[in-house]
Design a protein around this motif. Sequence first.
Motif, PDB file in Angstrom:
ATOM      1  N   GLN A   1     -60.077 -50.488  37.707  1.00  0.00           N
ATOM      2  CA  GLN A   1     -60.390 -49.456  39.765  1.00  0.00           C
ATOM      3  C   GLN A   1     -59.700 -48.517  39.893  1.00  0.00           C
ATOM      4  O   GLN A   1     -58.639 -48.019  39.308  1.00  0.00           O
TER       5      GLN A   1
ATOM      6  N   GLN B   1     -72.451 -53.862  39.973  1.00  0.00           N
ATOM      7  CA  GLN B   1     -72.039 -54.028  40.840  1.00  0.00           C
ATOM      8  C   GLN B   1     -72.331 -54.638  42.389  1.00  0.00           C
ATOM      9  O   GLN B   1     -73.937 -54.985  42.015  1.00  0.00           O
TER      10      GLN B   1
ATOM     11  N   THR C   1     -68.974 -47.691  36.514  1.00  0.00           N
ATOM     12  CA  THR C   1     -69.666 -47.628  37.885  1.00  0.00           C
ATOM     13  C   THR C   1     -69.291 -47.115  39.239  1.00  0.00           C
ATOM     14  O   THR C   1     -67.649 -46.923  38.448  1.00  0.00           O
TER      15      THR C   1
ATOM     16  N   VAL D   1     -66.039 -53.918  47.105  1.00  0.00           N
ATOM     17  CA  VAL D   1     -67.217 -53.736  45.965  1.00  0.00           C
ATOM     18  C   VAL D   1     -66.363 -54.312  44.709  1.00  0.00           C
ATOM     19  O   VAL D   1     -65.172 -54.559  44.371  1.00  0.00           O
TER      20      VAL D   1
ATOM     21  N   THR E   1     -67.795 -55.449  40.717  1.00  0.00           N
ATOM     22  CA  THR E   1     -68.183 -55.865  39.076  1.00  0.00           C
ATOM     23  C   THR E   1     -67.959 -56.618  38.848  1.00  0.00           C
ATOM     24  O   THR E   1     -66.727 -57.003  38.487  1.00  0.00           O
TER      25      THR E   1
END
Lengths: 309, 309
Positions: B53, A53, B95, A136, A138
């Motif tokens: 997500q 991340q 994550t 954020v 990833t």
Amino acid sequence: MKPESELLAHIYARSKHIARGHPRIVTGPGDDCAVLRAAADPAAPALLLTVDQLVEGRHYDADRTSIDHIARKAVARSVSDIAAMGGRPVAALATGALRDTFDNENELFDAMARWGAHWGCPLIGGDIARTEGPSVLTVTIVGEPHAVRGPVLRSGARPGDGVYVTGALGGSLGADGQGRHLTFDPRIDEGAWLCDALADRLHAMIDLSDGLGRDAGRIASASGVRIELDAALLPIAPAAAGWRAALADGEDYELCFCIDPVGGDVPARTPTGLPITRVGSVIEGAGCVVRTPEGDTIDAAELGWDHGA
Amino acid sequence: MKPESELLAHIYARSKHIARGHPRIVTGPGDDCAVLRAAADPAAPALLLTVDQLVEGRHYDADRTSIDHIARKAVARSVSDIAAMGGRPVAALATGALRDTFDNENELFDAMARWGAHWGCPLIGGDIARTEGPSVLTVTIVGEPHAVRGPVLRSGARPGDGVYVTGALGGSLGADGQGRHLTFDPRIDEGAWLCDALADRLHAMIDLSDGLGRDAGRIASASGVRIELDAALLPIAPAAAGWRAALADGEDYELCFCIDPVGGDVPARTPTGLPITRVGSVIEGAGCVVRTPEGDTIDAAELGWDHGA
């Protein structure tokens, strides 16, 4: 709030059993990458899988960092995990939960796709969402292990091994926060070359994200050995404030690896021109310590940098 | 701020070329999953890869949703993408960029591991970081396509096909926000059974995340065909406010698929007991329209729900 390393340790501890007896999971959580067989057949190719991340305000400063550098770092961190196993990246997936006011989403994803392609892992999927808070990102990467050596785990270090690093350590953040941590080259070629050159003498490897002190400690812990680092031997980067910084700053993304001394000399440089430096030894025991230039011995766990601390 | 569907469309458009001529990428961005060969050898097993997500405040209400439901939804959304290809999940990476004040990180990751194992994809890796803003979870899943039918793409629909859905649609959010979107069962068994039962007659498939109107439009667009939905045929969930809600609410996570009418009847139910309902037809042309109960024709793109709008 617990530091991230503790949180991860919890996941690892709870998940150690999952690889046991599973027909496809070769290596579960707790290494740089998971290792998964592509089919239940033991002869099926093994794949490396990792995800990392990048959090606005924690891993980069949104006001000062270019979109290209944000994208580059997001991809490079995961590529570095593949390099740490001696593998090569094959394909990437990227997600962005982007701050509502962030308007450069096309530029960001184009840049991530470009960096993925640059390192051999084209962007084959992903997802975008909006968030009211910090962005954020990833990046998940699928890689392939070295064809001959196979995946180089953290857990293979043995008493008698030498401990080595590529490159120079410390000061990665830079005086203005725009240092090497944004522009490092993941050590894919170097990791693969170490596998070529050393084969089974290459016992264990990790990439240095949290500082040599802490990351060498992870090899020691995974391998059930003790590592002694010698501060006087450290290759200190010009930007680093001495040996403590070289051990503790983090975000070097160099390789740290343990080599069986039997079988030949260790080359002084990689074919790509990076110095290879012996920084310590593996002995029987547990933990990771640093011999200071003054001859004192200190616990390396006290030195490393925790992103979440 | 652009809606998420537009952002994704950009990524897809820019990345369409990457599968072309690549020895390992079978299907690039733009479908429910990417399809990657485990080795360059054309006989190597194919893998499905997806990442999704879950953003606090956007996909769940942190004040009202249990940790178990948050974890379940994070995993289930990605599992549903695997089901939409007719595949089965094999392994997962998770994550969490967790809000500084969030203290249930162990419980959350334990629950994600439990739900991953429940759906056949143990958690083999992941990462935890801290953020000052809303928590963002991602779940990457590696799956395997159906052994005989192979991956069922969005792009295979042909004029003459019937358009079908599993289950009932609409009202997934629930009056209190704690409805079916938190507790749905991804249609893994149903997707695999459709492959078993229909083989090559199963031309295209998608899972319904953004509402049948918008998601059927994605099949139409990927396949280069026109889809006509009939509002009078829709299986409307008890919680849904009529046919418009059934088309537009989103987060149904049922399967929508296109079947060649030649070759036999289509079963009325899955072996798991879900109704299979014909909701429209594929014809020549472009776009996706809805025939209303009053006999009007409206554009389905006006109906779907965009998480990021």
